[in-house]
Design a protein around this motif. Structure first.
Motif, PDB file in Angstrom:
ATOM      1  N   PRO A 114       0.807  -1.223   0.000  1.00  0.00           N
ATOM      2  CA  PRO A 114       0.000   0.000   0.000  1.00  0.00           C
ATOM      3  C   PRO A 114       0.846   1.281   0.000  1.00  0.00           C
ATOM      4  N   GLY A 115       2.008   1.247   0.624  1.00  0.00           N
ATOM      5  CA  GLY A 115       2.862   2.426   0.676  1.00  0.00           C
ATOM      6  C   GLY A 115       3.822   2.565  -0.482  1.00  0.00           C
ATOM      7  N   GLY A 116       3.938   1.569  -1.336  1.00  0.00           N
ATOM      8  CA  GLY A 116       4.865   1.590  -2.461  1.00  0.00           C
ATOM      9  C   GLY A 116       5.296   0.196  -2.845  1.00  0.00           C
ATOM     10  N   GLY A 117       6.348  -0.309  -2.170  1.00  0.00           N
ATOM     11  CA  GLY A 117       6.800  -1.652  -2.494  1.00  0.00           C
ATOM     12  C   GLY A 117       7.886  -2.133  -1.559  1.00  0.00           C
ATOM     13  N   ALA A 118       8.093  -3.426  -1.576  1.00  0.00           N
ATOM     14  CA  ALA A 118       9.199  -4.070  -0.872  1.00  0.00           C
ATOM     15  C   ALA A 118      10.098  -4.662  -1.946  1.00  0.00           C
TER      16      ALA A 118
END
Length: 129
Positions: A114-118
């Motif tokens: 949800p915040g971008g990526g891992a």
């Protein structure tokens, strides 16, 4: 630093030698780590053994293409060759790999959050050939 050391292809190499993605934070949650490892297994169809890892979280403003291209450029400059992953699905399964002549290499993977990526940099050994 030698090519082999840069890519983690010699004993004792630290994956920290690979530059982190722009603006990345070190680390990822246990769930993200598990998802990155599952993605690696899926796209490689079990054809790699993970020997080391470095995990990051990135914001939504950093696209996968920028992460993969940076490592691609560095790997190619040092003589590593890109690997066609049997389970690859460009745009959906975000993973790429590069291999040196001794069967070791690096795989970069990303899962969206949800915040971008891992993002993971995995030191790998290619199996089966």
């Amino acid at each position: 630093m030698s090519l082999l050391a840069f890519l983690g292809l010699v004993r004792g190499f630290d994956l920290a030698a690979l530059p982190a993605p722009a603006g990345a934070q070190n680390g990822a949650s246990a769930t993200e780590r598990q998802a990155l490892r599952a993605l690696t297994s899926d796209v490689s169809k079990g054809g790699v053994t993970i020997e080391g890892e470095r995990l990051f979280t990135v914001g939504k403003d950093l696209p996968w293409n920028a992460i993969a291209k940076r490592i691609d450029n560095l790997a190619r400059e040092r003589g590593a060759k890109p690997v066609a992953l049997p389970g690859a699905d460009p745009g959906k399964k975000l993973a790429q790999a590069w291999r040196a002549g001794d069967g070791r290499g690096v795989m970069v993977a990303m899962v969206r959050t949800p915040g971008g990526g891992a993002v993971a940099y995995f030191g790998v050994r290619f199996t089966g050939d």
